[in-house]
Motif scaffolding. Structure first.
Motif, PDB file in Angstrom:
ATOM      1  N   ASP A 231      30.064  34.849  48.046  1.00 60.19           N
ATOM      2  CA  ASP A 231      29.898  36.478  48.038  1.00 60.19           C
ATOM      3  C   ASP A 231      29.998  37.217  46.820  1.00 60.19           C
ATOM      4  OD1 ASP A 231      29.363  36.270  50.884  1.00 60.19           O
ATOM      5  OD2 ASP A 231      31.718  36.427  51.130  1.00 60.19           O
ATOM      6  N   ALA A 232      29.354  37.806  46.379  1.00 57.26           N
ATOM      7  CA  ALA A 232      29.331  38.320  44.979  1.00 57.26           C
ATOM      8  C   ALA A 232      30.386  39.437  44.931  1.00 57.26           C
ATOM      9  CB  ALA A 232      27.779  39.142  44.549  1.00 57.26           C
ATOM     10  N   LEU A 233      31.241  39.499  43.794  1.00 54.75           N
ATOM     11  CA  LEU A 233      32.351  40.343  43.540  1.00 54.75           C
ATOM     12  C   LEU A 233      31.759  41.157  42.656  1.00 54.75           C
ATOM     13  CD1 LEU A 233      35.134  41.127  44.176  1.00 54.75           C
ATOM     14  CD2 LEU A 233      35.862  39.712  42.215  1.00 54.75           C
ATOM     15  N   ALA A 234      31.675  42.670  42.858  1.00 51.90           N
ATOM     16  CA  ALA A 234      31.058  43.627  41.950  1.00 51.90           C
ATOM     17  C   ALA A 234      31.858  43.773  40.798  1.00 51.90           C
ATOM     18  CB  ALA A 234      30.858  44.888  42.907  1.00 51.90           C
ATOM     19  N   ASN A 235      33.232  43.833  40.717  1.00 47.38           N
ATOM     20  CA  ASN A 235      34.242  44.214  39.814  1.00 47.38           C
ATOM     21  C   ASN A 235      34.868  42.926  39.194  1.00 47.38           C
ATOM     22  OD1 ASN A 235      35.823  43.724  42.098  1.00 47.38           O
ATOM     23  ND2 ASN A 235      37.293  45.142  41.581  1.00 47.38           N
ATOM     24  N   GLY A 236      33.922  41.923  39.050  1.00 48.97           N
ATOM     25  CA  GLY A 236      34.638  40.548  38.512  1.00 48.97           C
ATOM     26  C   GLY A 236      35.274  40.652  37.401  1.00 48.97           C
ATOM     27  N   GLU A 237      34.367  41.419  36.361  1.00 47.70           N
ATOM     28  CA  GLU A 237      35.148  41.536  35.180  1.00 47.70           C
ATOM     29  C   GLU A 237      36.867  42.193  35.212  1.00 47.70           C
ATOM     30  OE1 GLU A 237      34.423  43.809  30.476  1.00 47.70           O
ATOM     31  OE2 GLU A 237      33.179  43.937  32.326  1.00 47.70           O
ATOM     32  N   ALA A 238      36.900  43.071  36.128  1.00 45.00           N
ATOM     33  CA  ALA A 238      38.576  43.811  36.104  1.00 45.00           C
ATOM     34  C   ALA A 238      39.281  42.452  36.741  1.00 45.00           C
ATOM     35  CB  ALA A 238      38.374  45.069  36.993  1.00 45.00           C
ATOM     36  N   PHE A 239      38.691  41.915  37.804  1.00 44.41           N
ATOM     37  CA  PHE A 239      39.458  40.855  38.350  1.00 44.41           C
ATOM     38  C   PHE A 239      39.962  39.875  37.348  1.00 44.41           C
ATOM     39  CE2 PHE A 239      39.679  36.560  39.986  1.00 44.41           C
ATOM     40  CZ  PHE A 239      40.565  36.670  41.106  1.00 44.41           C
ATOM     41  N   TRP A 240      38.876  39.316  36.334  1.00 42.64           N
ATOM     42  CA  TRP A 240      39.438  38.314  35.579  1.00 42.64           C
ATOM     43  C   TRP A 240      40.591  38.695  34.554  1.00 42.64           C
ATOM     44  CZ3 TRP A 240      39.158  33.558  37.530  1.00 42.64           C
ATOM     45  CH2 TRP A 240      38.097  33.425  38.399  1.00 42.64           C
ATOM     46  N   ALA A 241      40.235  40.187  34.116  1.00 41.05           N
ATOM     47  CA  ALA A 241      41.056  40.751  33.093  1.00 41.05           C
ATOM     48  C   ALA A 241      42.484  40.822  33.813  1.00 41.05           C
ATOM     49  CB  ALA A 241      40.603  41.989  32.635  1.00 41.05           C
ATOM     50  N   SER A 242      42.607  41.329  35.071  1.00 42.50           N
ATOM     51  CA  SER A 242      43.959  41.559  35.609  1.00 42.50           C
ATOM     52  C   SER A 242      44.852  40.145  35.819  1.00 42.50           C
ATOM     53  CB  SER A 242      43.963  42.138  36.868  1.00 42.50           C
ATOM     54  OG  SER A 242      43.201  41.118  37.929  1.00 42.50           O
ATOM     55  N   LEU A 243      44.079  39.014  35.961  1.00 46.23           N
ATOM     56  CA  LEU A 243      44.588  37.732  36.053  1.00 46.23           C
ATOM     57  C   LEU A 243      44.792  37.184  34.702  1.00 46.23           C
ATOM     58  CD1 LEU A 243      44.840  35.069  37.491  1.00 46.23           C
ATOM     59  CD2 LEU A 243      42.610  34.271  37.274  1.00 46.23           C
TER      60      LEU A 243
END
Length: 354
Positions: A231-243
């Motif tokens: 399933d595509a994650l629309a806010n992927g960039e924000a997810f990886w930045a927070s990680l």
């Protein structure tokens, strides 16, 4: 800038003469990392600025006090990045602290660790000598590679005054997909995919969900998405930045945080507490209300890895439960001899590692 180096040298010589411990500090964004250090604060931020940057050569050289944010902004303007994605921990983070801590972010399994990108460094040792190691190209080392040795040394060998780092182009495209699966299935998938020609640049499993970041050309991403599904994650960039910056709720929750380094193929660990798994299974974070260091380290060592008590959560470390996994006697002797060679008076960040 030479005047600043002269001030640094004078202070180091005085501290070595008097046996006064010094706490090397840039922005102080990682003061909590490692063991508690007592000593006079030695602020490195005055020695700042980019010394050299040639985008076509994929190399940047900067002084230790240069803010990480400044360097990343400069690189981004030229479509480049620090591919090891160092955790930022706020605007105060400096490039000297990035190298000294040796911490890498989600892209580490695909791109490499901090030390893989250190081409050269200057170090002021306990005698006040300014030593140069490496250079500004990949194949520049004859003998022991001291410049990469400084990555993760936590300032215990001396004051890193300047570093040259390899940089890489930003990915053309990125996409994040997610899969609902348990820990065993996630570890199996991450290891299977690692052996296939897939443009995977980061993975993260937590709370029954495996997140996968794909990076590369549009055609490569399209083929990988069709092959993997998810399933595509629309806010992927924000997810990886927070990680990357460890701002997710998992890292903010109360309790101790352990960083477990393991072979990526290691099976699920039987440990109480909540886990978050990165780097295809090679880095696993364990959050516990109150850890028993011996128990955690015994389980991790049996799986072929080692465990560091990353954040103590307000608890004292206690005897025999230092922040980092105990060294084998032979390795400990190498550490001692290296430190004695660079810092004979033992003034730099005394006790921060072991």
């Amino acid at each position: 800038m030479d005047a600043i180096l002269d001030q640094f040298r004078a202070r180091i010589l005085a501290a070595s003469r008097d046996g006064t411990p010094l706490l090397l500090r840039g922005g102080g964004s990682k003061d909590w990392y490692g063991q508690h250090v007592a000593g006079d604060v030695f602020d490195t931020r005055a020695y700042a600025g980019v010394v050299d940057y040639e985008p076509t050569e994929l190399v940047i050289t900067a002084r230790c006090g240069t803010p990480l944010a400044e360097i990343e902004a400069l690189l981004a303007r030229h479509g480049q990045m620090l591919a090891f994605e160092p955790p930022r921990f706020g605007a105060a983070s400096t490039i000297g602290g990035v190298v000294a801590s040796g911490l890498s972010g989600p892209r580490r399994a695909a791109a490499g660790a901090v030390r893989d990108f250190v081409l050269g460094a200057q170090l002021m040792d306990g005698r006040g000598q300014l030593l140069s190691f490496g250079g500004q190209v990949m194949k520049n080392v004859a003998g022991y590679d001291v410049s990469r040795l400084l990555a993760g040394s936590l300032g215990t060998l001396g004051l890193i005054t300047e570093v040259s780092l390899k940089v890489l182009p930003l990915p053309l495209r990125e996409a994040t997909i997610r899969f609902a699966m348990d820990e065993m299935a996630a570890l199996r998938c991450m290891n299977e995919w690692a052996g296939q020609p897939l443009p995977i640049s980061a993975t993260c499993w937590h709370d029954g969900v495996l997140s996968v970041r794909l990076s590369g050309a549009q055609a490569a991403l399209k083929a990988a998405l069709a092959r993997l599904g998810g399933d595509a994650l629309a806010n992927g960039e924000a997810f990886w930045a927070s990680l990357r910056d460890q701002q997710r709720d998992f890292f903010a929750a109360p309790g101790e945080m352990w960083r477990l380094s393991l072979p990526s193929a290691a099976s699920a660990l039987v440990l109480r507490g909540e886990q978050l798994i990165e780097w295809g299974g090679a880095q696993r974070w364990l959050r516990v209300e109150q850890g028993v260091a011996a128990d955690i380290r015994r389980v991790v060592a049996a799986a072929g890895g080692h465990a560091a008590r990353y954040r103590a959560g307000g608890a004292a470390l206690g005897a025999g439960s230092g922040a980092f996994h105990p060294l084998a006697p032979a390795v400990a002797r190498i550490h001692e001899r290296l430190r004695a060679a660079f810092d004979p008076a033992g003034i730099f960040n005394r006790g921060r590692m072991y």
